[in-house]
Design a protein around this motif. Structure first.
Motif, mmCIF file in Angstrom:
data_model
loop_
_atom_site.group_PDB
_atom_site.id
_atom_site.type_symbol
_atom_site.label_atom_id
_atom_site.label_comp_id
_atom_site.label_asym_id
_atom_site.label_seq_id
_atom_site.Cartn_x
_atom_site.Cartn_y
_atom_site.Cartn_z
ATOM 1 N N GLN A 58 18.296 28.121 59.580
ATOM 2 C CA GLN A 58 17.848 26.758 59.865
ATOM 3 C C GLN A 58 16.329 26.620 59.870
ATOM 4 O O GLN A 58 15.815 25.539 59.547
ATOM 5 N N SER A 59 15.642 27.680 60.214
ATOM 6 C CA SER A 59 14.174 27.609 60.190
ATOM 7 C C SER A 59 13.655 27.437 58.772
ATOM 8 O O SER A 59 12.695 26.705 58.526
ATOM 9 N N GLU A 60 14.316 28.108 57.832
ATOM 10 C CA GLU A 60 13.901 28.010 56.431
ATOM 11 C C GLU A 60 14.037 26.585 55.918
ATOM 12 O O GLU A 60 13.357 26.192 54.975
ATOM 13 N N LEU A 61 14.925 25.847 56.516
ATOM 14 C CA LEU A 61 15.109 24.462 56.097
ATOM 15 C C LEU A 61 14.361 23.500 57.009
ATOM 16 O O LEU A 61 14.605 22.287 57.002
ATOM 17 N N GLY A 62 13.448 24.051 57.790
ATOM 18 C CA GLY A 62 12.603 23.176 58.606
ATOM 19 C C GLY A 62 13.294 22.553 59.803
ATOM 20 O O GLY A 62 12.844 21.536 60.328
ATOM 21 N N HIS A 63 14.389 23.182 60.251
ATOM 22 C CA HIS A 63 15.084 22.688 61.442
ATOM 23 C C HIS A 63 15.253 23.835 62.438
ATOM 24 O O HIS A 63 16.372 24.256 62.721
ATOM 25 N N PRO A 64 14.159 24.328 62.966
ATOM 26 C CA PRO A 64 14.236 25.522 63.811
ATOM 27 C C PRO A 64 14.838 25.278 65.194
ATOM 28 O O PRO A 64 15.230 26.222 65.860
ATOM 29 N N ALA B 2 9.087 30.160 50.167
ATOM 30 C CA ALA B 2 8.879 28.788 49.714
ATOM 31 C C ALA B 2 10.066 28.308 48.886
ATOM 32 O O ALA B 2 10.422 28.938 47.894
ATOM 33 N N LEU B 3 10.641 27.220 49.303
ATOM 34 C CA LEU B 3 11.799 26.671 48.600
ATOM 35 C C LEU B 3 11.383 25.402 47.870
ATOM 36 O O LEU B 3 10.794 24.510 48.459
ATOM 37 N N ASP B 4 11.701 25.363 46.590
ATOM 38 C CA ASP B 4 11.369 24.140 45.854
ATOM 39 C C ASP B 4 12.588 23.215 45.799
ATOM 40 O O ASP B 4 13.634 23.504 46.362
ATOM 41 N N LYS B 5 12.370 22.134 45.098
ATOM 42 C CA LYS B 5 13.398 21.099 44.960
ATOM 43 C C LYS B 5 14.745 21.673 44.488
ATOM 44 O O LYS B 5 15.805 21.313 45.013
ATOM 45 N N PHE B 6 14.690 22.582 43.519
ATOM 46 C CA PHE B 6 15.926 23.167 42.992
ATOM 47 C C PHE B 6 16.647 24.007 44.050
ATOM 48 O O PHE B 6 17.858 23.902 44.226
ATOM 49 N N ASP B 7 15.879 24.844 44.739
ATOM 50 C CA ASP B 7 16.471 25.673 45.788
ATOM 51 C C ASP B 7 17.187 24.807 46.824
ATOM 52 O O ASP B 7 18.306 25.110 47.248
ATOM 53 N N LEU B 8 16.535 23.750 47.223
ATOM 54 C CA LEU B 8 17.116 22.879 48.241
ATOM 55 C C LEU B 8 18.415 22.240 47.749
ATOM 56 O O LEU B 8 19.401 22.165 48.484
ATOM 57 N N GLU B 9 18.399 21.850 46.486
ATOM 58 C CA GLU B 9 19.624 21.249 45.946
ATOM 59 C C GLU B 9 20.757 22.274 45.882
ATOM 60 O O GLU B 9 21.920 21.951 46.133
ATOM 61 N N ILE B 10 20.398 23.486 45.536
ATOM 62 C CA ILE B 10 21.404 24.554 45.511
ATOM 63 C C ILE B 10 21.982 24.782 46.906
ATOM 64 O O ILE B 10 23.197 24.856 47.087
ATOM 65 N N LEU B 11 21.093 24.851 47.881
ATOM 66 C CA LEU B 11 21.551 25.086 49.251
ATOM 67 C C LEU B 11 22.430 23.944 49.748
ATOM 68 O O LEU B 11 23.407 24.160 50.469
ATOM 69 N N GLU B 12 22.070 22.751 49.346
ATOM 70 C CA GLU B 12 22.880 21.593 49.756
ATOM 71 C C GLU B 12 24.322 21.752 49.270
ATOM 72 O O GLU B 12 25.277 21.454 49.990
ATOM 73 N N ILE B 13 24.456 22.258 48.058
ATOM 74 C CA ILE B 13 25.796 22.454 47.499
ATOM 75 C C ILE B 13 26.508 23.633 48.161
ATOM 76 O O ILE B 13 27.661 23.534 48.577
ATOM 77 N N LEU B 14 25.800 24.751 48.296
ATOM 78 C CA LEU B 14 26.427 25.964 48.828
ATOM 79 C C LEU B 14 26.826 25.825 50.297
ATOM 80 O O LEU B 14 27.765 26.477 50.757
#
Lengths: 155, 155
Positions: A58-64, B2-14
Motif C-alpha cells: 500500500q505504501s508503493e501506491l501512496g496509501h501508507p 517509481a511506478l508509471d502510468k502503465f504500472d499503475l494500470e497493470i496493478l489496477e487489473i491484477l
DNA sequence: TGTACTTATGAAACAAAATTGCAAATAAAC
DNA sequence: GTTTATTTGCAATTTTGTTTCATAAGTACA
C-alpha cells in the motif's frame, strides 16, 4: 460443496501462492496436473475460490496509512443500515467493512495517503451523515499480519 | 520504486484478477504482452506486488465466523509488545493483526469455526496471557466488503 | 547539437503451463 | 455383483508466459 482431502491441500497451496504450477501442486499432493486443474476449475466455478488477486504494497501506491473505524448509528432501521453498507462499500479507500454486533454497528478498515485525507473522508462518511451517532478511530502503527488465509483442518 | 502510468494500470487489473492473461492486459493498456510481462516481473521482484493468492470462502473451509478483538496490554515494554506480536502472528486463525495507537494496543481479525473455538482461543491468547490487561470482542454478522485493494490514483 | 549510454519496446521464436479428448480405473448405487 | 456415474492419467492441443534480438526512445553530457 463437498471438499475432499485433495481439494483442501490444493486450497492450502493456492492461499499462499496461486501462481504455483498445477504440475507442482500435483507432485506435492500425489495427483496428475490434469486432475489438479479440474479440481481448481470446479472450485472457482462453485465459489469455493472467490477471487484470485495480486496483493500490492500500500505504501508503493501512496496509501501508507491504515485506519480502523468503529461506527455507531443512531437509527438501526434495516433501510438505514443498508444505506450505510452501500455507502461504505462504495468508497475505494474502504478496504473492509463489517457489520457487527454489540454497541458498535460497523467496523471499517481504511487505506489512505495521509491523515488529512482521512479527515476529509470523515466529513463525508460520518460528520456529513445524519445517521452516524458516533465513531471511534484507531490508527495502525504497524500491520503485523495481513492475510485472508483460512486454516485448513487436516484429518 | 517509481511506478508509471502503465504500472499503475497493470496493478489496477491484477488487484482484481491476477489470472488475467498478459496479452489481455497489454491490449487494454496499449502495450505488448512482453512489455507487460517484464513490468509485472519487476514489480514482483521489487516487492511492489507482495503476494499472489487465491481467496477462499471461509464458510466452505468451516470457519464461518469473523471476530474482531481489541487487545490492551498491561505493560508496553518493547520486548513484551514484540512477544505479543509474535504470539498473535503465530496463530493460524488470526488473519490480521495490527499494532495501533490509542487506548488499545492491538486489533485482531479472526476466522473461526464456532464461538466455542473462540472461547478456547481466548484462554490461550488473553486469559492465559499475563500481559493482557483487557480485550473487547466484536462479532461480525456480515462481511460487507473484504478486500486488500488499494485505489489507484490516476493523473 | 551531436554523441555515447541507458532503458524500454515490439515481433518472433521458444518454453512452459493450462486445457481437452479419451480410455481405463475407481467409487457409488442398487 | 452388476450397472452407473465420477474421477483419473496420459497424450495431444491450445494458450500463456518468457526470452532473444534488433530498433526506438529517452538521458547525460561534452
Amino acid at each position: 460443496m463437498a471438499l475432499d482431502k485433495f481439494d483442501l491441500e490444493i486450497l492450502e497451496i493456492l492461499q499462499k501462492n496461486n501462481l504455483t504450477p498445477q504440475r507442482d501442486i500435483g507432485d506435492r499432493i500425489g495427483l496428475s496436473a490434469a486432475a489438479v486443474q479440474r479440481r481448481i476449475k470446479r472450485m472457482r466455478e462453485t465459489g469455493v475460490i472467490t477471487a484470485d488477486v495480486s496483493v500490492v504494497d500500500q505504501s508503493e501506491l501512496g496509501h501508507p496509512l491504515t485506519i480502523f473505524v468503529e461506527v455507531e448509528l443512531k437509527d438501526e432501521q434495516l433501510k438505514l443500515i443498508d444505506e450505510a453498507k452501500q455507502l461504505f462499500s462504495s468508497i475505494a479507500e474502504v478496504q473492509q467493512c463489517y457489520y457487527v454486533t454489540g454497541d458498535v454497528d460497523f467496523i471499517l478498515v481504511l487505506a489512505l495517503p495521509t491523515m488529512s485525507d482521512y479527515e476529509k473522508l470523515t466529513r463525508k462518511l460520518f460528520f456529513g451523515n445524519p445517521n452516524v451517532k458516533k465513531f471511534k478511530t484507531f490508527v495502525s502503527m504497524q500491520s503485523v499480519k495481513t492475510t485472508f488465509e483460512i486454516p485448513i483442518i487436516k484429518k
